[in-house]
Design a protein around this motif. Structure first.
Motif, PDB file in Angstrom:
ATOM      1  N   SER A 140       0.811  -1.220   0.000  1.00 20.82           N
ATOM      2  CA  SER A 140       0.000   0.000   0.000  1.00 20.82           C
ATOM      3  C   SER A 140       0.846   1.273   0.000  1.00 20.82           C
ATOM      4  CB  SER A 140      -0.948  -0.004   1.208  1.00 20.82           C
ATOM      5  OG  SER A 140      -0.211  -0.124   2.417  1.00 20.82           O
ATOM      6  N   LYS A 141       1.941   1.300   0.780  1.00 22.41           N
ATOM      7  CA  LYS A 141       2.759   2.507   0.859  1.00 22.41           C
ATOM      8  C   LYS A 141       3.495   2.773  -0.453  1.00 22.41           C
ATOM      9  CE  LYS A 141       3.453   2.093   5.854  1.00 22.41           C
ATOM     10  NZ  LYS A 141       4.432   1.900   6.947  1.00 22.41           N
ATOM     11  N   LEU A 142       4.085   1.738  -1.018  1.00 21.14           N
ATOM     12  CA  LEU A 142       4.759   1.892  -2.308  1.00 21.14           C
ATOM     13  C   LEU A 142       3.771   2.259  -3.408  1.00 21.14           C
ATOM     14  CD1 LEU A 142       7.431  -0.971  -2.498  1.00 21.14           C
ATOM     15  CD2 LEU A 142       7.839   1.485  -2.679  1.00 21.14           C
ATOM     16  N   SER A 143       2.600   1.665  -3.367  1.00 20.24           N
ATOM     17  CA  SER A 143       1.590   1.933  -4.390  1.00 20.24           C
ATOM     18  C   SER A 143       1.143   3.388  -4.355  1.00 20.24           C
ATOM     19  CB  SER A 143       0.378   1.006  -4.185  1.00 20.24           C
ATOM     20  OG  SER A 143       0.739  -0.344  -4.327  1.00 20.24           O
ATOM     21  N   GLU A 144       0.950   3.900  -3.143  1.00 17.22           N
ATOM     22  CA  GLU A 144       0.533   5.297  -3.006  1.00 17.22           C
ATOM     23  C   GLU A 144       1.641   6.241  -3.468  1.00 17.22           C
ATOM     24  OE1 GLU A 144      -1.050   8.391   0.479  1.00 17.22           O
ATOM     25  OE2 GLU A 144      -0.598   6.295   0.959  1.00 17.22           O
ATOM     26  N   LYS A 145       2.879   5.902  -3.148  1.00 17.22           N
ATOM     27  CA  LYS A 145       4.016   6.744  -3.509  1.00 17.22           C
ATOM     28  C   LYS A 145       4.213   6.809  -5.028  1.00 17.22           C
ATOM     29  CE  LYS A 145       7.593   6.083  -0.999  1.00 17.22           C
ATOM     30  NZ  LYS A 145       8.827   5.485  -0.420  1.00 17.22           N
ATOM     31  N   LEU A 146       4.011   5.682  -5.711  1.00 20.93           N
ATOM     32  CA  LEU A 146       4.288   5.599  -7.148  1.00 20.93           C
ATOM     33  C   LEU A 146       3.046   5.764  -8.019  1.00 20.93           C
ATOM     34  CD1 LEU A 146       6.790   2.601  -7.049  1.00 20.93           C
ATOM     35  CD2 LEU A 146       7.345   5.007  -7.364  1.00 20.93           C
ATOM     36  N   ASP A 147       1.865   5.797  -7.393  1.00 19.03           N
ATOM     37  CA  ASP A 147       0.604   5.934  -8.128  1.00 19.03           C
ATOM     38  C   ASP A 147       0.339   4.739  -9.050  1.00 19.03           C
ATOM     39  OD1 ASP A 147      -1.790   7.145  -8.680  1.00 19.03           O
ATOM     40  OD2 ASP A 147      -1.009   8.365 -10.325  1.00 19.03           O
ATOM     41  N   VAL A 148       0.794   3.571  -8.613  1.00 17.05           N
ATOM     42  CA  VAL A 148       0.480   2.314  -9.290  1.00 17.05           C
ATOM     43  C   VAL A 148       0.097   1.300  -8.213  1.00 17.05           C
ATOM     44  CG1 VAL A 148       2.009   2.682 -11.266  1.00 17.05           C
ATOM     45  CG2 VAL A 148       2.898   1.563  -9.223  1.00 17.05           C
ATOM     46  N   HIS A 149      -0.365   0.128  -8.650  1.00 15.47           N
ATOM     47  CA  HIS A 149      -0.707  -0.921  -7.700  1.00 15.47           C
ATOM     48  C   HIS A 149       0.408  -1.971  -7.721  1.00 15.47           C
ATOM     49  CE1 HIS A 149      -4.638   0.876  -7.309  1.00 15.47           C
ATOM     50  NE2 HIS A 149      -4.838   0.792  -8.617  1.00 15.47           N
ATOM     51  N   ILE A 150       1.213  -1.968  -6.650  1.00 10.57           N
ATOM     52  CA  ILE A 150       2.345  -2.895  -6.572  1.00 10.57           C
ATOM     53  C   ILE A 150       1.986  -4.071  -5.667  1.00 10.57           C
ATOM     54  CG2 ILE A 150       4.732  -3.195  -5.801  1.00 10.57           C
ATOM     55  CD1 ILE A 150       5.355  -0.445  -6.682  1.00 10.57           C
ATOM     56  N   TRP A 151       2.171  -5.268  -6.219  1.00  9.20           N
ATOM     57  CA  TRP A 151       1.906  -6.507  -5.489  1.00  9.20           C
ATOM     58  C   TRP A 151       3.221  -7.246  -5.285  1.00  9.20           C
ATOM     59  CZ3 TRP A 151      -3.193  -7.598  -4.057  1.00  9.20           C
ATOM     60  CH2 TRP A 151      -4.175  -6.801  -4.658  1.00  9.20           C
ATOM     61  N   LEU A 152       3.382  -7.824  -4.111  1.00  7.01           N
ATOM     62  CA  LEU A 152       4.611  -8.529  -3.767  1.00  7.01           C
ATOM     63  C   LEU A 152       4.345 -10.026  -3.687  1.00  7.01           C
ATOM     64  CD1 LEU A 152       5.791  -6.161  -0.885  1.00  7.01           C
ATOM     65  CD2 LEU A 152       6.402  -6.024  -3.317  1.00  7.01           C
ATOM     66  N   GLU A 384       7.170  -1.474   4.685  1.00  9.81           N
ATOM     67  CA  GLU A 384       5.885  -2.001   4.204  1.00  9.81           C
ATOM     68  C   GLU A 384       5.398  -3.191   5.031  1.00  9.81           C
ATOM     69  OE1 GLU A 384       2.920  -1.166   1.765  1.00  9.81           O
ATOM     70  OE2 GLU A 384       4.840  -0.516   0.925  1.00  9.81           O
ATOM     71  N   LYS A 385       6.272  -4.169   5.263  1.00  3.80           N
ATOM     72  CA  LYS A 385       5.845  -5.444   5.861  1.00  3.80           C
ATOM     73  C   LYS A 385       6.629  -5.837   7.107  1.00  3.80           C
ATOM     74  CE  LYS A 385       2.974  -6.096   2.439  1.00  3.80           C
ATOM     75  NZ  LYS A 385       1.501  -6.003   2.634  1.00  3.80           N
ATOM     76  N   ARG A 386       7.575  -4.992   7.522  1.00  2.85           N
ATOM     77  CA  ARG A 386       8.463  -5.325   8.641  1.00  2.85           C
ATOM     78  C   ARG A 386       9.240  -6.611   8.386  1.00  2.85           C
ATOM     79  NH1 ARG A 386       7.457  -0.809   9.203  1.00  2.85           N
ATOM     80  NH2 ARG A 386       6.866   0.320  11.089  1.00  2.85           N
TER      81      ARG A 386
END
Length: 555
Positions: A140-152, A384-386
């Motif tokens: 969620s944090k990376l997605s908000e920062k980059l304006d894309v939906h990043i899945w790990l 993001e996930k600790r």
């Protein structure tokens, strides 16, 4: 042979063949390309063409070994182009190597794997006897920062080994006959593959021997031993360990379990792609995959391109360990003459024959990233996930971030495979230092000077351009040395008694080695002697005498 470099070039060191150097003539050209963004604007890429000498690489007939472990001379010596990693450098995020789709052509001379139905092999894989289906988690944090939906894709959560490499080892070993299992198995690995083989052997009740380079992090070595495998330390690279393992396999009748170049290995890893397609119920733009020998990306591409051909499969490599990108660029497998070991999980001199064939046919390109970007991605994952990833495990995140920024991607779904979490604790300090550098949008500089305690002097300094400072007959030389006992002492002994040493500074870089800065009083007539001696040490080095910032800091 010419090498194509885009924009960025690492600091040149003697002992390598750098792209940009004061000692080398270059010619520059500009290439217009359409940036893949929503505005479809044209942007310029400055490229530099340099004449690179291509050498023929011959396998070493004898290698440095650990204790009494020796490698005999092989009966067959393959020849590959030897290419420096620095000969292919382009801006991070740019798909600098887009393979030609040559599905009807194979350069595989040793095996005939063209007729393998990888989709069927992946669907029938036996990996789930020991591996688990790892979660696909939203960042969620990376997605908000980059304006894309990043899945790990959390392959770092695989039980026992914390890496996807459990899949490939077990899938191959589970297919061995009873006689093959009785004679045992052997593999070579820098860590994660070794753990996968050891755990699979434990599950199947098989005797396992693992050949590991002497530079292998202790955390991985100890884990393999705890799983019951016999560890043999041999050589300083994956290629040397592989040479030993293959020879011992023939001598003892053991089955050699390769790290990436076998259909069963590729199919086992292809289950990662199968899970991603099943888990993500939305249109997918791209999957970013870390690349070492090419097994993981070849397996994922073999499945995903069969069922969702529109999805991009993009490899990610470090700038100093880019064997797949260089192989695709040259149209044939190459061997790196030198490579970085910061992300040791992907530090492979040459990619596999079958993995190269599949990648050339199926993947959409390769992203290159720096150590700073990898460290920044390790920190992103922790925020993001600790969870703490190893450098190779964070590689895909770094590539995904660079790609999304470079192409101005918005609102798309992208997946990054987090491939491993076997971090050496001693490397955390370096990762922490480099992480903030990797997150900087602009380069940061630190200035130092001495100003008299007078108001007018401080005012004058605001417009001052500092001339180069130097001490007569003093040179500053930086060496990059491997992380092995005795190397630092050898360096000191080489110069001891020949020249006066005014400065010495060492900073360890984990498995990547260490930086040594030396200040020596060397007159001009002795420079040739100094360079000749430095060349015999086998370490990369660069002169920093004209480094103005360093001169200010020291004097």
């Amino acid at each position: 042979m010419e090498a194509l470099c885009f924009e960025y070039s690492p600091t040149p060191l003697f002992g390598t063949t750098p792209c940009h150097s004061m000692f080398q003539k270059t010619k520059t050209l500009t290439i217009n390309k359409a940036a893949k963004s929503h505005k479809n604007q044209l942007s310029n890429i400055t490229a530099t063409l340099t004449n690179q000498k291509v050498e023929i690489f011959h396998r070493a007939s004898h290698l440095n070994s650990h204790k009494k472990t020796k490698l005999p001379k092989p009966s067959h010596i393959p020849q590959l182009m030897r290419v420096p990693a620095e000969s292919l450098v382009y801006e991070s995020g740019f798909l600098g190597v887009v393979p030609k789709k040559l599905a009807g052509e194979s350069h595989n001379h040793n095996h005939n794997y063209k007729d393998i139905n990888y989709l069927n092999e992946i669907l029938l894989s036996k990996v789930y006897d020991v591996a688990v289906e790892t979660p696909l988690e939203y960042a969620s944090k990376l997605s908000e920062k980059l304006d894309v939906h990043i899945w790990l894709k959390r392959e770092d959560l695989q039980p026992g080994v914390f890496s996807f490499k459990l899949r490939r080892a077990y899938n191959m070993m589970a297919k061995l006959s009873r006689e093959q299992l009785r004679k045992g198995v052997i593999c070579c690995s820098a860590g994660n593959h070794a753990q996968g083989v050891a755990l699979s052997a434990q599950k199947l009740g098989v005797d396992a021997v693992v050949a590991m380079p002497t530079t292998t992090p202790e955390i991985k070595l100890k884990t393999v031993e705890r799983l019951g495998a016999t560890v043999v330390l041999v050589g300083e690279s994956y290629a040397e360990a592989q040479e030993y393992a293959k020879h011992r396999a023939k001598e003892e009748g053991r089955t050699f379990v390769p790290g990436f170049d076998h259909p069963d290995i590729i199919a086992g890893q292809g289950t990662v792609g199968m899970e991603i397609v099943r888990q993500l119920h939305a249109p997918l733009h791209a999957i970013f995959v870390p690349v070492g020998g090419g097994g993981l990306i070849a397996g994922i591409a073999a499945y995903v391109k069969s069922v969702c051909p529109e999805v991009k499969i993009i490899g990610v490599e470090p700038y100093d360990a880019n064997s797949m990108a260089l192989s695709l660029y040259h149209g044939q497998r190459i061997v790196l003459d030198k490579m970085g070991n910061f992300a040791e999980g992907v530090a492979i001199e040459e990619v596999g024959e079958e993995t190269f064939r599949l990648c050339r046919e199926l993947i959409d390109g390769v992203i290159l990233v720096s150590h700073d970007a990898i460290c920044a991605s390790i920190k992103d994952m922790f925020d993001e996930k600790r969870s703490i990833l190893e450098p190779a495990g964070a590689l895909a995140i770094a590539g995904a971030k660079a790609y999304c920024k470079y192409h101005g991607l918005q609102g798309e779904n992208v997946v990054a495979v987090t491939s491993g979490a076997n971090m050496n604790f001693n490397k955390l300090r370096l990762v922490s230092q480099l992480a903030d550098v990797g997150r900087q949008h602009e380069p940061e500089a630190v200035f130092s000077t001495i100003v008299p305690q007078k108001r007018e002097k401080l005012e004058q300094f605001s417009g001052l351009v500092c001339d180069q400072l130097s001490i007569e007959n003093e040179i500053l030389c930086r060496f990059v040395i491997p992380d092995r006992p005795g190397v630092l002492m050898k360096l000191l002994n080489a110069f001891n008694g020949r020249w006066t040493m005014n400065l010495f500074h060492y900073q360890g870089q984990g498995e990547s080695g260490g930086n040594v800065l030396m200040g020596l009083q060397v007159v001009s007539s002795e420079m040739d002697e100094f360079k000749a001696l430095a060349d015999t040490l086998g370490c990369d080095y660069a002169f920093e005498t004209s480094n103005k910032a360093l001169q200010l800091l020291l004097h």
